[in-house]
Design an enzyme around this catalytic site. Structure first.
Site, PDB file in Angstrom:
ATOM      1  N   LYS A 196       0.838  -1.209   0.000  1.00 18.11           N
ATOM      2  CA  LYS A 196       0.000   0.000   0.000  1.00 18.11           C
ATOM      3  C   LYS A 196       0.874   1.262   0.000  1.00 18.11           C
ATOM      4  CE  LYS A 196      -3.402   2.885   1.190  1.00 18.11           C
ATOM      5  NZ  LYS A 196      -4.504   3.236   0.344  1.00 18.11           N
ATOM      6  N   LYS A 228      -0.541  11.921   4.682  1.00 19.11           N
ATOM      7  CA  LYS A 228      -0.339  10.862   5.674  1.00 19.11           C
ATOM      8  C   LYS A 228       0.412   9.673   5.041  1.00 19.11           C
ATOM      9  CE  LYS A 228      -2.713   7.075   7.876  1.00 19.11           C
ATOM     10  NZ  LYS A 228      -3.909   6.303   8.117  1.00 19.11           N
TER      11      LYS A 228
HETATM   12  P1  NAD Z   1     -12.297   8.169   9.386  1.00 17.44           P
HETATM   13  O1  NAD Z   1     -11.622   9.129  10.283  1.00 17.44           O
HETATM   14  O2  NAD Z   1     -13.485   8.626   8.623  1.00 17.44           O
HETATM   15  O3  NAD Z   1     -12.749   6.868  10.223  1.00 17.44           O
HETATM   16  C1  NAD Z   1     -12.053   6.344  11.297  1.00 17.44           C
HETATM   17  C2  NAD Z   1     -13.075   6.033  12.382  1.00 17.44           C
HETATM   18  O4  NAD Z   1     -12.398   5.430  13.490  1.00 17.44           O
HETATM   19  C3  NAD Z   1     -13.788   7.287  12.914  1.00 17.44           C
HETATM   20  O5  NAD Z   1     -15.188   7.135  12.784  1.00 17.44           O
HETATM   21  C4  NAD Z   1     -13.348   7.352  14.371  1.00 17.44           C
HETATM   22  O6  NAD Z   1     -14.344   7.848  15.241  1.00 17.44           O
HETATM   23  C5  NAD Z   1     -13.059   5.899  14.656  1.00 17.44           C
HETATM   24  N1  NAD Z   1     -12.231   5.695  15.837  1.00 17.44           N
HETATM   25  C6  NAD Z   1     -11.111   6.347  16.228  1.00 17.44           C
HETATM   26  N2  NAD Z   1     -10.660   5.840  17.388  1.00 17.44           N
HETATM   27  C7  NAD Z   1     -11.523   4.867  17.759  1.00 17.44           C
HETATM   28  C8  NAD Z   1     -11.579   3.989  18.860  1.00 17.44           C
HETATM   29  N3  NAD Z   1     -10.661   4.018  19.851  1.00 17.44           N
HETATM   30  N4  NAD Z   1     -12.588   3.102  18.909  1.00 17.44           N
HETATM   31  C9  NAD Z   1     -13.516   3.059  17.922  1.00 17.44           C
HETATM   32  N5  NAD Z   1     -13.513   3.879  16.842  1.00 17.44           N
HETATM   33  C10 NAD Z   1     -12.513   4.761  16.767  1.00 17.44           C
HETATM   34  O7  NAD Z   1     -11.172   7.615   8.421  1.00 17.44           O
HETATM   35  P2  NAD Z   1     -11.406   6.815   7.045  1.00 17.44           P
HETATM   36  O8  NAD Z   1     -11.375   7.779   5.904  1.00 17.44           O
HETATM   37  O9  NAD Z   1     -12.548   5.872   7.220  1.00 17.44           O
HETATM   38  O10 NAD Z   1     -10.033   5.993   6.969  1.00 17.44           O
HETATM   39  C11 NAD Z   1      -9.795   4.865   7.789  1.00 17.44           C
HETATM   40  C12 NAD Z   1      -8.459   4.258   7.392  1.00 17.44           C
HETATM   41  O11 NAD Z   1      -8.500   3.877   6.017  1.00 17.44           O
HETATM   42  C13 NAD Z   1      -7.281   5.231   7.548  1.00 17.44           C
HETATM   43  O12 NAD Z   1      -6.178   4.512   8.034  1.00 17.44           O
HETATM   44  C14 NAD Z   1      -7.057   5.738   6.135  1.00 17.44           C
HETATM   45  O13 NAD Z   1      -5.714   6.138   5.908  1.00 17.44           O
HETATM   46  C15 NAD Z   1      -7.430   4.512   5.313  1.00 17.44           C
HETATM   47  N6  NAD Z   1      -7.889   4.803   3.939  1.00 17.44           N
HETATM   48  C16 NAD Z   1      -8.769   5.816   3.710  1.00 17.44           C
HETATM   49  C17 NAD Z   1      -9.180   6.053   2.410  1.00 17.44           C
HETATM   50  C18 NAD Z   1     -10.169   7.171   2.104  1.00 17.44           C
HETATM   51  O14 NAD Z   1     -10.332   7.498   0.919  1.00 17.44           O
HETATM   52  N7  NAD Z   1     -10.857   7.729   3.097  1.00 17.44           N
HETATM   53  C19 NAD Z   1      -8.711   5.265   1.345  1.00 17.44           C
HETATM   54  C20 NAD Z   1      -7.838   4.212   1.625  1.00 17.44           C
HETATM   55  C21 NAD Z   1      -7.435   3.987   2.944  1.00 17.44           C
END
Ligand code: NAD
Length: 293
Positions: free
Chosen positions: A166, A241
């Site tokens: 990734k 990031k």
């Molecule tokens: P996001 O911030 O929307 O979602 C993360 C969720 O985790 C949030 O709802 C937050 O409240 C929750 N969270 C944080 N701490 C917590 C805890 N202790 N217990 C329970 N829930 C908790 O982020 P996202 O966009 O969904 O991305 C998630 C992951 O996927 C990241 O690592 C990101 O880099 C990766 N990612 C994102 C994308 C994108 O386009 N958004 C694409 C590929 C990968």
């Protein structure tokens, strides 16, 4: 039954697809909006992360960073039934991913790292690409769930190999987006139309995904965020990031990765100087701005 911790932009729709496919999903998140949306899509919300994992043979985590992943694992590993499979889908540092595998195994569980590409659109459509690291039998156990949430599942190797793939892929993407953007701004200065440069490069050796599927200037690729005022898409925050993770991996591995390190600095600077909330292809507007005068 599946435990699902982290129901944000990505986790929410991934969990919704599991519900649609007939799985009972027990979820946990800390943000009210995420809880509300997940409940509406049929996820049964638990009162704590430990509650969400205790009866689930497979637990998915989709959290912002390695710090969050480790804090959740520390909280739940003792509450999970023996041999629970932790399917860790967040994008995190390779060393953090390896440490998560070791921690899960030491507690008598199994672990697979399975970061994704495809964004919120892919999560919603169930067409994500999963890059997977871990023992083959654990990957086989995870496969039916991955097939629901994604359309391409690549087993890249042992613990941490999914994260490694990734990070390398997104380093290519960040570097090529900057290169394509510099070429368009140079073309503009030299009197070329964007259409002419696109027509040549898209059919010549400059061809790449950042150009032909995600062109950073409006016009040539109608679906690219450039035609929608650079609404993300894939936000500058996320590219910054991922390039930060690539930069630390380059340093740790002792790789002479000049472009990867520089790309990370370029996106970090853009994040501080107006890029927040924009699609990462808007880097072209920053290069144009810095080329004025
Ligand atoms: P996001 O911030 O929307 O979602 C993360 C969720 O985790 C949030 O709802 C937050 O409240 C929750 N969270 C944080 N701490 C917590 C805890 N202790 N217990 C329970 N829930 C908790 O982020 P996202 O966009 O969904 O991305 C998630 C992951 O996927 C990241 O690592 C990101 O880099 C990766 N990612 C994102 C994308 C994108 O386009 N958004 C694409 C590929 C990968």
């Amino acid at each position: 039954m599946v435990g699902f911790i982290g129901l944000g932009h990505m986790g929410g729709p991934m969990a919704a697809n599991l519900v649609k496919a007939g799985y009972t999903v027990i979820g946990f998140d800390v943000v009210p909006a995420a809880i509300e949306a997940a409940t509406a899509s049929g996820v049964q919300m638990a009162a704590s992360a430990s509650e969400a994992v205790k009866e689930a043979p497979i637990v998915i985590t989709m959290l912002p960073s390695g710090r969050h992943v480790h804090s959740v694992l520390d909280e739940v590993l003792g509450a999970a039934a023996p041999s629970t499979l932790f399917l860790e889908c967040s994008t995190i540092d390779v060393d953090d991913a390896k440490a998560a595998h070791a921690k899960a195994r030491a507690a008598g569980h199994r672990c697979v790292d399975a970061p994704v590409s495809g964004g919120v659109g892919g999560a919603t459509a169930g067409t994500l690409t999963f890059m997977v690291g871990g023992p083959a039998d654990d990957v086989a156990t995870a496969h039916p769930l991955l097939d629901v949430m994604g359309k391409r599942i690549v087993h890249c190797g042992d613990a941490g190999a999914g994260q490694a793939a990734k990070i390398c892929n997104n380093m290519i993407l960040g570097i090529t987006m900057i290169g394509i953007s510099e070429a368009f701004v140079l073309g503009e200065k030299l009197g070329l139309t964007n259409e002419a440069l696109f027509e040549v490069a898209a059919n010549a050796s400059g061809q790449c995904w950042a150009l032909t599927s995600y062109c950073p200037v409006p016009g040539p690729v109608p679906a690219s965020p450039a035609n929608n005022n650079y609404e993300p898409g894939f936000a500058v925050e996320l590219m910054s990031k991922d390039l930060g993770l690539a930069a630390s991996a380059l340093r740790n591995a002792g790789v002479a990765g000049d472009l990867g390190l520089h790309a990370s600095e370029i996106y970090e600077r853009y994040l501080e100087e107006g890029g927040k909330g924009r699609d990462f292809s808007a880097i072209v507007t920053d290069i144009r701005r810095r080329s004025e005068g």
